[in-house]
Design a protein around this motif. Structure first.
Motif, PDB file in Angstrom:
ATOM      1  N   LYS A 207       0.846  -1.232  -0.177  1.00  0.00           N
ATOM      2  CA  LYS A 207      -0.166   0.028   0.042  1.00  0.00           C
ATOM      3  C   LYS A 207       0.871   1.125  -0.151  1.00  0.00           C
ATOM      4  CE  LYS A 207      -3.416   0.306   2.990  1.00  0.00           C
ATOM      5  NZ  LYS A 207      -4.058   0.383   4.203  1.00  0.00           N
ATOM      6  N   VAL A 208       1.678   1.297   1.054  1.00  0.00           N
ATOM      7  CA  VAL A 208       2.491   2.526   1.311  1.00  0.00           C
ATOM      8  C   VAL A 208       3.602   2.544   0.259  1.00  0.00           C
ATOM      9  CG1 VAL A 208       3.834   3.881   2.760  1.00  0.00           C
ATOM     10  CG2 VAL A 208       2.022   2.730   3.512  1.00  0.00           C
ATOM     11  N   ILE A 209       3.974   3.665  -0.739  1.00  0.00           N
ATOM     12  CA  ILE A 209       4.826   3.841  -1.563  1.00  0.00           C
ATOM     13  C   ILE A 209       6.405   4.619  -1.009  1.00  0.00           C
ATOM     14  CG2 ILE A 209       5.342   4.545  -4.167  1.00  0.00           C
ATOM     15  CD1 ILE A 209       3.372   2.313  -3.594  1.00  0.00           C
ATOM     16  N   LEU A 210       7.349   4.185  -1.291  1.00  0.00           N
ATOM     17  CA  LEU A 210       8.389   4.660  -0.720  1.00  0.00           C
ATOM     18  C   LEU A 210       9.430   4.968  -1.982  1.00  0.00           C
ATOM     19  CD1 LEU A 210       9.284   2.336   2.153  1.00  0.00           C
ATOM     20  CD2 LEU A 210       7.984   4.392   2.210  1.00  0.00           C
ATOM     21  N   VAL A 211      10.017   6.406  -2.069  1.00  0.00           N
ATOM     22  CA  VAL A 211      10.648   6.905  -3.136  1.00  0.00           C
ATOM     23  C   VAL A 211      12.013   7.588  -2.553  1.00  0.00           C
ATOM     24  CG1 VAL A 211      10.454   8.272  -5.125  1.00  0.00           C
ATOM     25  CG2 VAL A 211       8.365   7.467  -4.226  1.00  0.00           C
ATOM     26  N   PRO A 212      12.999   6.866  -3.296  1.00  0.00           N
ATOM     27  CA  PRO A 212      14.365   7.434  -2.761  1.00  0.00           C
ATOM     28  C   PRO A 212      14.688   8.684  -3.183  1.00  0.00           C
ATOM     29  CG  PRO A 212      14.626   5.471  -4.135  1.00  0.00           C
ATOM     30  CD  PRO A 212      13.221   5.674  -3.864  1.00  0.00           C
ATOM     31  N   LEU A 213      15.391   9.582  -2.874  1.00  0.00           N
ATOM     32  CA  LEU A 213      15.818  10.757  -3.306  1.00  0.00           C
ATOM     33  C   LEU A 213      17.356  10.335  -3.802  1.00  0.00           C
ATOM     34  CD1 LEU A 213      14.185  13.716  -1.340  1.00  0.00           C
ATOM     35  CD2 LEU A 213      13.603  12.706  -3.668  1.00  0.00           C
ATOM     36  N   PHE A 222       4.384   7.891   0.799  1.00  0.00           N
ATOM     37  CA  PHE A 222       3.029   8.113   0.333  1.00  0.00           C
ATOM     38  C   PHE A 222       2.082   6.996   0.662  1.00  0.00           C
ATOM     39  CE2 PHE A 222       6.080  10.019  -2.534  1.00  0.00           C
ATOM     40  CZ  PHE A 222       5.642  11.289  -2.515  1.00  0.00           C
ATOM     41  N   ASP A 223       1.081   7.455   1.754  1.00  0.00           N
ATOM     42  CA  ASP A 223       0.254   6.385   2.189  1.00  0.00           C
ATOM     43  C   ASP A 223      -1.286   6.905   1.703  1.00  0.00           C
ATOM     44  OD1 ASP A 223      -1.688   4.657   3.747  1.00  0.00           O
ATOM     45  OD2 ASP A 223      -0.297   5.049   5.464  1.00  0.00           O
ATOM     46  N   PRO A 224      -1.906   5.754   1.172  1.00  0.00           N
ATOM     47  CA  PRO A 224      -3.360   6.100   0.723  1.00  0.00           C
ATOM     48  C   PRO A 224      -4.353   6.402   1.531  1.00  0.00           C
ATOM     49  CG  PRO A 224      -2.822   3.720   0.414  1.00  0.00           C
ATOM     50  CD  PRO A 224      -1.488   4.376   0.757  1.00  0.00           C
ATOM     51  N   ASP A 225      -4.229   5.852   2.994  1.00  0.00           N
ATOM     52  CA  ASP A 225      -4.732   6.153   4.212  1.00  0.00           C
ATOM     53  C   ASP A 225      -4.640   7.622   4.383  1.00  0.00           C
ATOM     54  OD1 ASP A 225      -5.735   3.828   4.319  1.00  0.00           O
ATOM     55  OD2 ASP A 225      -4.422   2.716   5.443  1.00  0.00           O
ATOM     56  N   ALA A 226      -3.651   8.573   3.902  1.00  0.00           N
ATOM     57  CA  ALA A 226      -3.621   9.705   4.284  1.00  0.00           C
ATOM     58  C   ALA A 226      -3.603  10.648   3.109  1.00  0.00           C
ATOM     59  CB  ALA A 226      -2.097  10.094   4.776  1.00  0.00           C
TER      60      ALA A 226
END
Length: 439
Positions: A207-213, A222-226
């Motif tokens: 569900k939660v997407i993590l994106v490295p800089l 990025f959390d869909p629940d938020a």
């Protein structure tokens, strides 16, 4: 002479009448034997099927006996892939071919504890096509909107979440992170990151997407629940006490991808200088996995095998190879490509040549699909170790949708796969997201 002809004609009519009666009687007998339940005291018989070749969703009629009239109790397989059964009347099955069961298929029918295998093979015809989902060649900036309106400037890397949303690391004008929802027909910016974002990954929940800089220890969550609100986070290094207790400290100059390990739930990344690092997505506490340096001085893109979950696959574009790292044994082995040799050659994985391989995914057959940037094409490594070119022309850049004989890319870098096994490609220099359908 006329009388003799009349007699012959009458005889012919009589024979024809008898034939019709017999045929009708046989038909009635056949009708009596159809639409009956499966009889476990009798064998299941598969006499024939038609047609004997086709692609995905081909309608097949199978003829035999004792199938039973309950379609839900019948299983039909093309090799190991189960087919959809529309109906059965006991003597005929109406079946839909599954997706990509293999080029030459053995057909088997299972009813109850009985099964039968056809003496004949079904020839499956694979169809490969590329279409443009969103973006326009020649644009030079990001613009949100519908799929028809949106534009990009160097779309680089992709991932898909559990709901088949596409997440895009967009590199220029601006450096932002984007969500693409095909079902609702929109493209939207999630955040202007200010730094180039790299390969995103879902956490263990999907569900939660993590994106490295690109630089340092920062990343976005990025959390869909938020409602996908952007949360800027920082990976944490071990404390002095933790290092004393045995944890390995780490530093990061640049990082290029995240990969989630389903066994321990941790996020793995690799620094440009070759340090392999992992961290807890909840506490953000990190550590170095090994003191070994894994292939320094190159970007890397990571992904765990979906079945052998402690085997990490890494592409090293500056070295033109794919490696594996075994978390259990610490082995770091060349898997495909010729080290420090760029080129385009299909064949055995250790003899094949790649040119700046970047993001990878596993397809439904557990083959590795690679965005082979420098060759402007999409490559595949089958589970038995054969490298092939799926689509695109090795070494030739361009922009063209269509089949493998026509389709062209210009530096594809990102790749993702959805729940229906459609493959999405970030075609970076064409400023488009393309869709590869293999059916």
């Amino acid at each position: 002479m006329r009388v003799k002809i009349l007699k012959i004609s009458n005889l012919f009519l009589a024979v024809a009448a008898i034939t019709v009666v017999l045929a009708y009687s046989c038909k009635n007998e056949d009708d009596k034997s159809s639409n009956k339940p499966y009889d476990p005291s009798r064998p299941v018989v598969l006499d024939s099927f038609y047609p004997d070749s086709g692609g995905m969703a081909t309608k097949i009629i199978m003829t035999g006996s004792n199938f039973g009239n309950d379609a839900s109790a019948i299983k039909v397989y093309f090799n190991q892939k189960r087919a959809a059964i529309v109906s059965s009347n006991g003597t005929q099955l109406f079946v839909i071919t599954p997706k990509q069961p293999g080029d030459t298929c053995t057909i088997s029918v299972v009813v109850g504890n009985d099964s039968v295998i056809s003496d004949h093979k079904f020839r499956y015809r694979t169809s490969v096509t590329v279409t443009t989902v969103v973006g326009q060649k020649g644009t030079g900036e990001f613009k949100a909107g519908t799929l028809a309106e949106a534009t990009f400037d160097k779309p680089r890397f992709l991932c898909v979440d559990a709901e088949d949303n596409l997440f895009l690391a967009h590199w220029d004008n601006p450096k932002n992170i984007v969500i693409i929802n095909q079902r609702k027909n929109y493209v939207a910016e999630l955040v202007n990151a200010g730094d180039r974002a790299n390969v995103p990954a879902p956490d263990a929940s999907g569900k939660v997407i993590l994106v490295p800089l690109d630089g340092g220890y920062n990343y976005y969550g990025f959390d869909p629940d938020a409602q996908w609100a952007a949360k800027r986070l920082t990976m944490l290094r071990p404390t002095t006490e933790e290092v004393t207790a045995g944890k390995l400290d780490y530093t990061i100059n640049w990082k290029h991808g995240f990969a989630t390990n389903e066994i321990d739930g941790l996020i793995y990344t690799r620094a440009y200088d070759g340090q392999l690092i992992r961290f807890n997505p909840i506490t953000r506490a990190g550590e170095r996995v090994t003191s070994d340096i894994l292939m320094p001085d190159t970007d890397s893109y990571l992904l765990f095998h979906p079945d052998d979950k402690n085997i990490l696959y890494l592409t090293y574009p500056a070295k033109h190879v794919v490696y594996t790292y075994n978390l259990d044994t610490g082995e770091h082995l060349r898997y495909a490509g010729s080290l420090n040799v760029s080129g385009w050659r299909d064949g055995d994985r250790l003899d094949a040549e790649l040119n700046s391989p970047r993001q990878i995914v596993f397809d439904e057959e557990r083959a590795i699909v690679i965005a082979d940037e420098g060759n402007h094409c999409i490559r595949k490594i089958t589970p038995d170790g054969i490298v092939t070119t799926v689509i695109g022309m090795g070494g030739k850049s361009g922009y063209q949708d269509g089949n493998p004989d026509d389709a062209l890319f210009n530096r594809p870098t990102g790749i993702a796969i959805d729940s229906d096994y459609n493959i999405y490609i970030a075609d970076s220099e064409n400023n488009c997201i393309r869709k590869l359908a293999i059916e």
